[in-house]
Design an enzyme around this catalytic site. Structure first.
Site, PDB file in Angstrom:
ATOM      1  N   GLY A  71       0.811  -1.220   0.000  1.00  0.00           N
ATOM      2  CA  GLY A  71       0.000   0.000   0.000  1.00  0.00           C
ATOM      3  C   GLY A  71       0.841   1.265   0.000  1.00  0.00           C
ATOM      4  N   ASN A 152      -7.921   4.144   8.364  1.00  0.00           N
ATOM      5  CA  ASN A 152      -7.426   2.935   9.023  1.00  0.00           C
ATOM      6  C   ASN A 152      -7.537   2.991  10.541  1.00  0.00           C
ATOM      7  OD1 ASN A 152      -5.451   4.973   8.171  1.00  0.00           O
ATOM      8  ND2 ASN A 152      -3.968   3.795   9.345  1.00  0.00           N
ATOM      9  N   GLN A 180      -7.978   0.144   3.031  1.00  0.00           N
ATOM     10  CA  GLN A 180      -8.833  -0.518   4.023  1.00  0.00           C
ATOM     11  C   GLN A 180     -10.155  -1.017   3.426  1.00  0.00           C
ATOM     12  OE1 GLN A 180      -7.915  -1.491   6.940  1.00  0.00           O
ATOM     13  NE2 GLN A 180      -6.003  -0.339   7.145  1.00  0.00           N
ATOM     14  N   SER A 200      -3.639  -2.787  -0.860  1.00  0.00           N
ATOM     15  CA  SER A 200      -2.537  -3.533  -0.238  1.00  0.00           C
ATOM     16  C   SER A 200      -2.982  -4.966   0.028  1.00  0.00           C
ATOM     17  CB  SER A 200      -2.187  -2.846   1.086  1.00  0.00           C
ATOM     18  OG  SER A 200      -1.335  -3.666   1.842  1.00  0.00           O
ATOM     19  N   THR A 238      12.078  -5.957 -11.539  1.00  0.00           N
ATOM     20  CA  THR A 238      11.544  -7.286 -11.850  1.00  0.00           C
ATOM     21  C   THR A 238      10.269  -7.546 -11.041  1.00  0.00           C
ATOM     22  OG1 THR A 238      13.744  -8.081 -12.313  1.00  0.00           O
ATOM     23  CG2 THR A 238      12.091  -9.761 -11.820  1.00  0.00           C
ATOM     24  N   CYS A 327       2.057   1.806  11.648  1.00  0.00           N
ATOM     25  CA  CYS A 327       3.214   2.527  11.096  1.00  0.00           C
ATOM     26  C   CYS A 327       3.734   3.564  12.082  1.00  0.00           C
ATOM     27  CB  CYS A 327       2.829   3.203   9.796  1.00  0.00           C
ATOM     28  SG  CYS A 327       2.119   2.044   8.648  1.00  0.00           S
TER      29      CYS A 327
HETATM   30  N1  PLP Z   1      -2.934   3.354   3.616  1.00  0.00           N
HETATM   31  C1  PLP Z   1      -3.708   2.935   4.630  1.00  0.00           C
HETATM   32  C2  PLP Z   1      -5.061   3.542   4.818  1.00  0.00           C
HETATM   33  C3  PLP Z   1      -3.247   1.950   5.496  1.00  0.00           C
HETATM   34  O1  PLP Z   1      -4.014   1.537   6.500  1.00  0.00           O
HETATM   35  C4  PLP Z   1      -1.951   1.402   5.285  1.00  0.00           C
HETATM   36  C5  PLP Z   1      -1.406   0.396   6.228  1.00  0.00           C
HETATM   37  O2  PLP Z   1      -1.889   0.255   7.323  1.00  0.00           O
HETATM   38  C6  PLP Z   1      -1.188   1.848   4.185  1.00  0.00           C
HETATM   39  C7  PLP Z   1      -1.715   2.842   3.377  1.00  0.00           C
HETATM   40  C8  PLP Z   1       0.160   1.257   3.896  1.00  0.00           C
HETATM   41  O3  PLP Z   1       0.004  -0.043   3.395  1.00  0.00           O
HETATM   42  P1  PLP Z   1       1.217  -1.142   3.488  1.00  0.00           P
HETATM   43  O4  PLP Z   1       1.248  -1.605   4.904  1.00  0.00           O
HETATM   44  O5  PLP Z   1       0.796  -2.217   2.554  1.00  0.00           O
HETATM   45  O6  PLP Z   1       2.450  -0.459   3.052  1.00  0.00           O
END
Ligand code: PLP
Length: 381
Positions: A71, A152, A180, A200, A238, A327
């Site tokens: 994502g 999220n 999400q 994602s 790749t 994150c």
């Molecule tokens: N965007 C949203 C709304 C998310 O909840 C997340 C991950 O929690 C991401 C982007 C990032 O996705 P990824 O974990 O696959 O890098």
């Protein structure tokens, strides 16, 4: 003691079929998909099949799917790629205050290194953007609007169809982070009036390290990685055919599983969870929109019980919870989403998110609540 994994918005449980598809494809795709020999063509066939299947499930064309590593890369590519390909007269961006950092930091990068200006679209106390605010910010110099489909942390959905129509009427590109939503509910890209959409794989049961950007046919995109012609010149490097096969399998299965009755069941489970938490935990507050929200997400604040203390104590009780965004783990800062919704810093640092997968059984909700109430009593001590 049975553990309850309640953190599907960070990472959904791996579907056995998606793991199997990965292993099978890994063994079959022994060449580089760009090579013309037999092994290369075998890998290419797996990749093409995955692309066709993902496109069909989204009501898209195969050439509109760009596979990515997840994502974050998809959001980076959507925001950077669309903005940098826009006409030079358009050097203004708009994104909502509650975007994931994958979008916020991409916008900030464009400001710092490419001379763009940014307007942040505010949200109300439920986390929803106002169309009127967007109308007054979107001008002739605006290249791109990026607003997520659903948040999220608190689960609030945004009015993406209306935002898309507004952008279209003003000649502005629109990207939505649907990480999400894709795989949790039917998403048909052409109904959304957007130009690009991010997803994602590990949010819906694929192996991690998979994702894609849907890019509407004919929309220009500047590549972010360079050094190869893969993904039709839009993402050099790749391709991971086995990961794409896993993602395609997970998407098909989870869309079959997440039919309307299933989503209604999850919605009822979340309401039941909230009712019981509200009865057992004094002064608990619920965050997010009362109706426009993800079916599987409950975000709460328990004043006086810091997120970090609650998560540690909950883990010992066999509950895997989150403060909001995986994150941001390791960051002492309260959630930018909750601050944007008007919560004070102190309250925002007491947030806890339950995000359900299909694994929780109805009769397990009371056990989860009993353990959570014990956790709060211990933390507040
Ligand atoms: N965007 C949203 C709304 C998310 O909840 C997340 C991950 O929690 C991401 C982007 C990032 O996705 P990824 O974990 O696959 O890098």
């Amino acid at each position: 003691m049975k553990r309850y994994y309640l953190d599907a918005n960070a990472h959904a449980p791996l579907l056995p079929e998606a793991a199997e598809a990965y292993v099978v494809a890994l063994r079959a795709a022994v060449g580089n998909p760009s090579s013309t020999h037999t092994e290369g063509r075998a890998a290419r066939a797996i990749l093409d099949q995955a692309r066709d299947s993902v496109a069909a499930l989204l009501g898209a064309r195969s050439g509109e799917i760009i596979f990515t590593s997840g994502g974050t890369e998809s959001c980076n590519l959507g925001v950077l790629g669309l903005a940098l390909a826009a006409p030079a007269s358009r050097r203004h961006l708009i994104c909502s205050a509650v975007e994931h950092h994958a979008v916020l930091h991409a916008c900030e990068h464009l400001r710092q290194h490419h001379g763009f200006s940014i307007s942040i679209l505010p949200v109300d106390n439920c986390g929803r953007c106002s169309l009127d605010a967007l109308k007054s910010l979107a001008g002739e110099q605006t290249a791109l609007v990026s607003v997520m489909s659903a948040n999220n942390e608190v689960g609030t959905r945004q009015p993406v169809a209306e935002i898309g129509e507004l952008c279209r009427s003003r000649g502005i590109l629109f990207h939505t982070d649907a990480v999400q939503c894709v795989g949790r509910e039917p998403v048909l890209v052409h109904n959304l009036a957007c130009d690009a959409l991010s997803a994602s794989g590990h949010k819906f049961g694929s192996v991690p390290g998979t994702g894609f950007l849907w890019l509407k046919s004919g929309v220009a995109l500047a590549p972010v990685t360079v050094g190869g012609a893969q993904e039709n010149q839009r993402r050099a490097g790749t391709e991971n055919a086995a990961a794409a096969a896993s993602l395609a399998t997970a998407l098909e299965l989870s869309l079959n599983q997440h039919q309307a009755p299933d989503r209604a069941r999850m919605h009822d489970q979340i309401e039941n969870l909230w009712q019981r938490v509200a009865q057992s935990v004094p002064s608990v507050i619920r965050n997010g929109h009362p109706e426009q929200r993800l079916d599987n997400t409950l975000s709460i604040c328990v004043p006086g019980a810091s997120s970090e203390d609650v998560m540690i104590a909950a883990d010992l009780e066999g509950l895997s919870l989150s403060s909001g965004s995986a994150c941001m783990v390791g960051s002492a800062l309260p959630s930018h989403v909750l601050l944007a919704m008007g919560l004070g810093r102190e309250l925002a640092s007491c947030a806890i998110r339950f995000s359900l997968s299909r694994e929780l059984e109805e009769d397990e909700v009371s056990e989860v609540v009993a353990r959570f109430a014990r956790v709060i009593t211990r933390v507040k001590g």
